[in-house]
Design an enzyme around this catalytic site. Structure first.
Site, PDB file in Angstrom:
ATOM      1  N   MET A  30      37.903  24.385  78.145  1.00  0.00           N
ATOM      2  CA  MET A  30      38.928  23.383  78.470  1.00  0.00           C
ATOM      3  C   MET A  30      38.631  22.088  77.701  1.00  0.00           C
ATOM      4  SD  MET A  30      40.167  24.091  82.305  1.00  0.00           S
ATOM      5  CE  MET A  30      38.921  23.194  83.189  1.00  0.00           C
ATOM      6  N   ASN A  32      36.413  18.881  75.969  1.00  0.00           N
ATOM      7  CA  ASN A  32      35.361  17.958  76.384  1.00  0.00           C
ATOM      8  C   ASN A  32      33.990  18.633  76.152  1.00  0.00           C
ATOM      9  OD1 ASN A  32      34.093  16.146  79.152  1.00  0.00           O
ATOM     10  ND2 ASN A  32      34.865  15.279  77.281  1.00  0.00           N
ATOM     11  N   GLY A  36      26.255  22.576  76.151  1.00  0.00           N
ATOM     12  CA  GLY A  36      26.409  23.879  76.811  1.00  0.00           C
ATOM     13  C   GLY A  36      27.446  24.733  76.082  1.00  0.00           C
ATOM     14  N   HIS A  37      28.601  24.130  75.756  1.00  0.00           N
ATOM     15  CA  HIS A  37      29.627  24.883  75.017  1.00  0.00           C
ATOM     16  C   HIS A  37      29.105  25.313  73.646  1.00  0.00           C
ATOM     17  CE1 HIS A  37      32.278  22.270  77.630  1.00  0.00           C
ATOM     18  NE2 HIS A  37      32.763  23.473  77.894  1.00  0.00           N
ATOM     19  N   GLN A  61      44.456  26.507  87.305  1.00  0.00           N
ATOM     20  CA  GLN A  61      43.200  26.607  88.054  1.00  0.00           C
ATOM     21  C   GLN A  61      42.839  25.319  88.791  1.00  0.00           C
ATOM     22  OE1 GLN A  61      41.091  27.499  84.225  1.00  0.00           O
ATOM     23  NE2 GLN A  61      39.409  26.371  85.143  1.00  0.00           N
ATOM     24  N   LYS A 151      26.095  28.816  83.958  1.00  0.00           N
ATOM     25  CA  LYS A 151      26.128  27.613  84.791  1.00  0.00           C
ATOM     26  C   LYS A 151      27.231  27.770  85.861  1.00  0.00           C
ATOM     27  CE  LYS A 151      27.114  23.019  85.445  1.00  0.00           C
ATOM     28  NZ  LYS A 151      28.438  23.349  85.947  1.00  0.00           N
ATOM     29  N   SER A 188      30.282  18.713  81.875  1.00  0.00           N
ATOM     30  CA  SER A 188      31.235  17.615  81.595  1.00  0.00           C
ATOM     31  C   SER A 188      31.172  16.581  82.714  1.00  0.00           C
ATOM     32  CB  SER A 188      32.661  18.141  81.527  1.00  0.00           C
ATOM     33  OG  SER A 188      32.761  19.188  80.612  1.00  0.00           O
ATOM     34  N   ARG A 189      30.842  17.042  83.916  1.00  0.00           N
ATOM     35  CA  ARG A 189      30.869  16.124  85.053  1.00  0.00           C
ATOM     36  C   ARG A 189      29.712  15.122  85.041  1.00  0.00           C
ATOM     37  NH1 ARG A 189      32.356  20.346  89.903  1.00  0.00           N
ATOM     38  NH2 ARG A 189      34.249  21.171  88.954  1.00  0.00           N
TER      39      ARG A 189
HETATM   40  O1  PAF Z   1      35.083  27.402  82.298  1.00  0.00           O
HETATM   41  C1  PAF Z   1      36.118  26.906  81.843  1.00  0.00           C
HETATM   42  O2  PAF Z   1      36.106  25.961  81.043  1.00  0.00           O
HETATM   43  C2  PAF Z   1      37.458  27.467  82.283  1.00  0.00           C
HETATM   44  O3  PAF Z   1      37.430  27.877  83.604  1.00  0.00           O
HETATM   45  C3  PAF Z   1      37.987  28.595  81.373  1.00  0.00           C
HETATM   46  C4  PAF Z   1      37.070  29.820  81.401  1.00  0.00           C
HETATM   47  C5  PAF Z   1      38.094  28.085  79.945  1.00  0.00           C
HETATM   48  C6  PAF Z   1      39.367  29.045  81.826  1.00  0.00           C
HETATM   49  O4  PAF Z   1      40.297  28.012  81.771  1.00  0.00           O
END
Ligand code: PAF
Length: 283
Positions: A30, A32, A36-37, A61, A151, A188-189
Site C-alpha cells: 500500500m 509508504n 521491511g518492504h 480493507q 510482521k 509504517s506506523r
Molecule cells: O500488507 C499490505 O500492505 C496490504 O494488506 C496488502 C497485502 C498490500 C493488500 O492491500
C-alpha cells in the site's frame, strides 16, 4: 523501472516476460515503503527473474472507523526507492479499475477459520478486503511467487490459506520481520511515535522474546504467561488488545501438544497500534 497504470498495460509487460520464460515475483503493497518492504522485494528478486511491486491503498480493507483518507501516501519517495532497489515494474492501479461498480457490488473472498480472531475480530471485514484485493492482483499479475511479511503474521497465513483453499498457482513466501536495532518491528506506523514512545515500543519485542525463552525452557502455563505479559505491557502504559500464544498452524490457543507456536501481540501507544509476533519451534 517501468510503470503500469492499467490492467492492459500491466499485462503487456507480463506477457513479454512470459514469452521469454522469465519468472515473476510479486510484492503487493500500500506504499509508504520502508526497509521491511525492501526486504520483500529483495527476497522476490533472489527467487525470480523479474520483480513486480504494486502500490494501491485498498479502500476495501479499511473499516468505517479507520482513516483511509489519512493513510500516508508518499508516491514520489516510493518510486525512487523501488527504482533504486532494481524493481522491474511498479503497478499503480486505480480504485475505479479494480472496483468499477464500487465496493458494495464486488464479489468477496472470505477466508475461513484463520480470520475469526485477533485482527479479524478487532477489524471486522478487514481480511475480506485484503483477500479480495490480493486475489484480484494475483489474477491480474499471474506471478510465480508472491512475498508477504511475517510482521503481519495473520495476514500472511490468511493469504497462504486462500491460495491453498482456492488452488491458486502461486507460491507464497513469508519473509522474516525487519527490525530496528532496538528490536522494534519496522512498520509504517512507527513514524507516528514520538521519541519517548519509540523507546518504549522496543518493550513489545522484549516481552515476546521473554515469553519465547520461557516456553523454550519448558514453561507451559500459557494462560498465566499471557496474563503476565499483558500486565507487564499495560503497567508500562500500553493499550493491549491481545497477547496470544497460539498454534502456528491454526492460530487457535496453543495446546500442550503443539510444537510450532506463534505469539501474536498488539500494543498501542497513544493513537498508534503496533503489531508484532514471534515464532517458536519446540521440535
Ligand atoms: O500488507 C499490505 O500492505 C496490504 O494488506 C496488502 C497485502 C498490500 C493488500 O492491500
Amino acid at each position: 523501472m517501468y510503470q503500469a497504470h492499467s490492467v492492459t498495460e500491466l499485462r503487456q509487460y507480463v506477457q513479454h516476460w512470459n514469452e521469454h520464460g522469465q519468472s515473476i515475483a510479486f510484492i503487493p503493497t500500500m506504499g509508504n515503503l520502508h526497509a521491511g518492504h525492501m526486504s520483500l522485494i529483495s527476497k522476490g528478486q533472489s527467487l525470480c527473474d523479474r520483480s513486480l511491486c504494486s502500490i494501491f491503498v485498498n479502500p476495501m480493507q479499511f473499516g468505517a472507523n479507520e482513516d483511509f483518507n489519512h493513510y500516508p501516501r508518499t508516491l514520489d519517495d516510493d518510486l525512487a526507492k523501488l527504482a533504486a532497489s532494481g524493481c522491474d515494474l511498479v503497478y499503480l492501479p486505480t480504485a475505479s479499475e479494480l472496483y468499477p461498480e464500487g465496493l458494495d457490488r464486488i464479489s468477496q473472498v472470505q477466508v475461513t477459520d484463520l480470520t475469526d480472531h485477533y485482527e479479524g475480530a478487532h477489524r471486522p471485514g478487514h481480511f475480506t478486503g485484503v483477500a479480495t484485493v490480493v486475489l484480484k492482483l494475483f489474477n491480474i499479475v499471474k506471478p510465480d511467487v508472491s512475498v508477504f511479511g511475517k510482521k503481519d503474521y495473520q495476514q500472511y497465513r490468511v493469504i497462504s490459506k486462500m491460495v491453498a483453499d482456492l488452488n491458486l498457482d502461486v507460491q507464497i513466501i513469508g519473509q522474516e520481520t525487519t527490525r530496528e536495532a532496538s528490536g522494534l518491528a519496522t512498520s509504517s506506523r512507527n513514524q507516528y511515535l514520538d521519541e519517548e514512545q519509540t523507546r518504549k515500543a522496543s518493550m513489545i519485542y522484549q516481552t515476546l522474546r521473554n515469553s519465547a525463552e520461557q516456553i523454550s525452557a519448558g514453561e507451559r502455563d500459557y494462560l498465566e504467561m499471557e496474563r503476565r505479559a499483558l500486565a507487564r505491557l499495560q503497567d508500562a502504559g500500553f493499550e493491549t488488545d491481545y497477547f496470544a500464544i497460539c498454534s502456528a498452524e491454526t492460530l487457535l490457543p496453543a495446546s500442550q501438544e503443539d510444537r510450532d507456536l506463534v505469539i501474536l501481540v498488539t500494543a498501542g501507544l497513544g493513537t498508534t497500534r503496533l503489531l508484532d509476533n514471534i515464532e517458536i519451534s519446540l521440535w
